[in-house]
Design an enzyme around this catalytic site. Structure first.
Site, PDB file in Angstrom:
ATOM      1  N   HIS A 177      10.882  -0.934   0.108  1.00 17.60           N
ATOM      2  CA  HIS A 177      11.653   0.169   0.398  1.00 17.60           C
ATOM      3  C   HIS A 177      12.290   0.873  -0.834  1.00 17.60           C
ATOM      4  O   HIS A 177      12.470   0.083  -1.655  1.00 17.60           O
ATOM      5  CB  HIS A 177      12.628   0.144   1.377  1.00 17.60           C
ATOM      6  CG  HIS A 177      12.344  -0.035   2.817  1.00 17.60           C
ATOM      7  ND1 HIS A 177      12.700   0.372   3.953  1.00 17.60           N
ATOM      8  CD2 HIS A 177      11.009  -0.740   3.454  1.00 17.60           C
ATOM      9  CE1 HIS A 177      12.052   0.002   5.180  1.00 17.60           C
ATOM     10  NE2 HIS A 177      10.986  -0.552   4.564  1.00 17.60           N
ATOM     11  N   GLY A 178      12.573   2.089  -0.830  1.00 16.65           N
ATOM     12  CA  GLY A 178      13.358   2.462  -1.869  1.00 16.65           C
ATOM     13  C   GLY A 178      12.634   2.767  -3.241  1.00 16.65           C
ATOM     14  O   GLY A 178      13.255   2.665  -4.216  1.00 16.65           O
ATOM     15  N   ASP A 200      10.308   4.834  11.079  1.00 19.38           N
ATOM     16  CA  ASP A 200      10.952   4.046   9.777  1.00 19.38           C
ATOM     17  C   ASP A 200      12.366   3.985  10.245  1.00 19.38           C
ATOM     18  O   ASP A 200      12.942   4.794  10.510  1.00 19.38           O
ATOM     19  CB  ASP A 200      10.625   4.942   8.546  1.00 19.38           C
ATOM     20  CG  ASP A 200      11.308   4.407   7.236  1.00 19.38           C
ATOM     21  OD1 ASP A 200      11.310   3.185   7.379  1.00 19.38           O
ATOM     22  OD2 ASP A 200      11.590   5.329   6.363  1.00 19.38           O
ATOM     23  N   HIS A 260      17.780   3.055  -1.494  1.00 25.20           N
ATOM     24  CA  HIS A 260      17.305   4.368  -0.894  1.00 25.20           C
ATOM     25  C   HIS A 260      18.192   5.391  -1.700  1.00 25.20           C
ATOM     26  O   HIS A 260      18.862   5.295  -2.251  1.00 25.20           O
ATOM     27  CB  HIS A 260      17.827   4.471   0.404  1.00 25.20           C
ATOM     28  CG  HIS A 260      16.988   3.160   1.405  1.00 25.20           C
ATOM     29  ND1 HIS A 260      17.702   2.431   1.780  1.00 25.20           N
ATOM     30  CD2 HIS A 260      15.809   3.383   1.661  1.00 25.20           C
ATOM     31  CE1 HIS A 260      16.904   1.659   2.764  1.00 25.20           C
ATOM     32  NE2 HIS A 260      15.723   2.052   2.422  1.00 25.20           N
TER      33      HIS A 260
END
Length: 283
Positions: free
Chosen positions: A206-207, A82, A178
């Site tokens: 993401h996040g 990642d 994030h």
């Protein structure tokens, strides 16, 4: 079963309209908890490590742990790098046994991002390993990288980026961040739908830690095929450990609070898998 790549699981997710849950692990206990959740729900799963996690251990250490646990599992398990911070780290991960990698050139300008992403994607393709990249900047903090403001992904740039790099999945920025959110996140879901119309490879969110179930589900309906969860897993593990030590301060056996952390992580992972819709999808 042996570790698998993310190619088949993301392809199936795209065809059947669900998302694969991708969960960041920091230690053996979290790896075991994530796989236990996948087994119970019959879900394909991706386990991820970031550069800071790898710095804490090593690509060889995490590859060995995940491979050993995956071998005992009856559902597909993929080990993913990642936010790979360099070409060199991506090469180290693939050599160590990672079955999927991400190269994150989002901190670079458009051409610089294309250059480093294509470089990693070319090698990964030769090894039949999928490669994820990111276009646009997801806000918040991931490892040592911090974005002060979101720069959402432009659909036409996304189309060009995918065509020129040869990546197999694309992480998009639509207002997520994030870490945990300060205030209520406002997601540009229409932008996600626009990207889906011009990009045919799997899209990644993401996040997701801290997003509502409804937001995650809606993003999946609009084309997200992989959803990343990290911060909330760390928080769950830490909270369970702290509660045990508060209740039983004389506990000196690390296995005791390791078990508490594992149970908390397993329960959280199961709930997130259900939101992504990947439960029951393991072949």
């Amino acid at each position: 079963m042996p570790l698998v790549t993310s190619k088949e699981m993301l392809s199936d997710a795209q065809k059947r309209g669900y998302a694969v849950g991708a969960f960041n692990a920091e230690n053996m206990e979290m790896v075991k908890a994530i796989i236990a959740a996948a087994e119970e729900l019959r879900a394909p799963v991706m386990i991820q490590t970031t550069p800071s996690t790898i710095k804490y251990g090593s690509v060889e250490t995490y590859a060995a742990i995940v491979a050993a646990e995956a071998k005992k599992a009856t559902v597909p398990v993929c080990l993913h790098l990642d936010h790979g911070s360099s070409f060199e780290l991506a090469m180290q991960a693939m050599k160590a046994g990672y079955t999927s990698v991400m190269i994150d050139g989002s901190k670079l300008d458009f051409e610089g991002n294309i250059e480093v992403s294509k470089k990693v994607a070319d090698v990964a393709a030769a090894l039949d390993i999928p490669c994820e990249a990111e276009l646009g900047k997801v806000g918040g903090k991931e490892d040592d990288l911090e974005a002060e403001a979101d720069t959402n992904t432009d659909p036409q740039e996304a189309k060009e980026f995918v065509e020129r790099t040869g990546i197999t999945s694309l992480a998009v920025a639509i207002g997520t961040a994030h870490g945990f959110y300060v205030g209520t996140p406002v997601l540009d879901k229409e932008r996600l739908s626009e990207i889906r119309q011009v990009v045919d490879i799997p899209l990644v969110l993401h996040g997701a830690s801290g997003l509502t179930d409804e937001d995650v589900s809606d993003c999946v309906k609009r084309g997200i095929c992989k959803v990343n969860f990290a911060t909330e897993l760390r928080a769950a593990y830490t909270k369970a450990t702290a509660e045990l030590l508060a209740q039983k301060p004389d506990t000196i056996d690390p296995k005791a609070y390791g078990k508490a952390g594992m149970e908390a992580v397993k329960n959280l992972v199961m709930s997130r898998m259900k939101v992504c819709g990947c439960d029951g999808k393991a072949e």
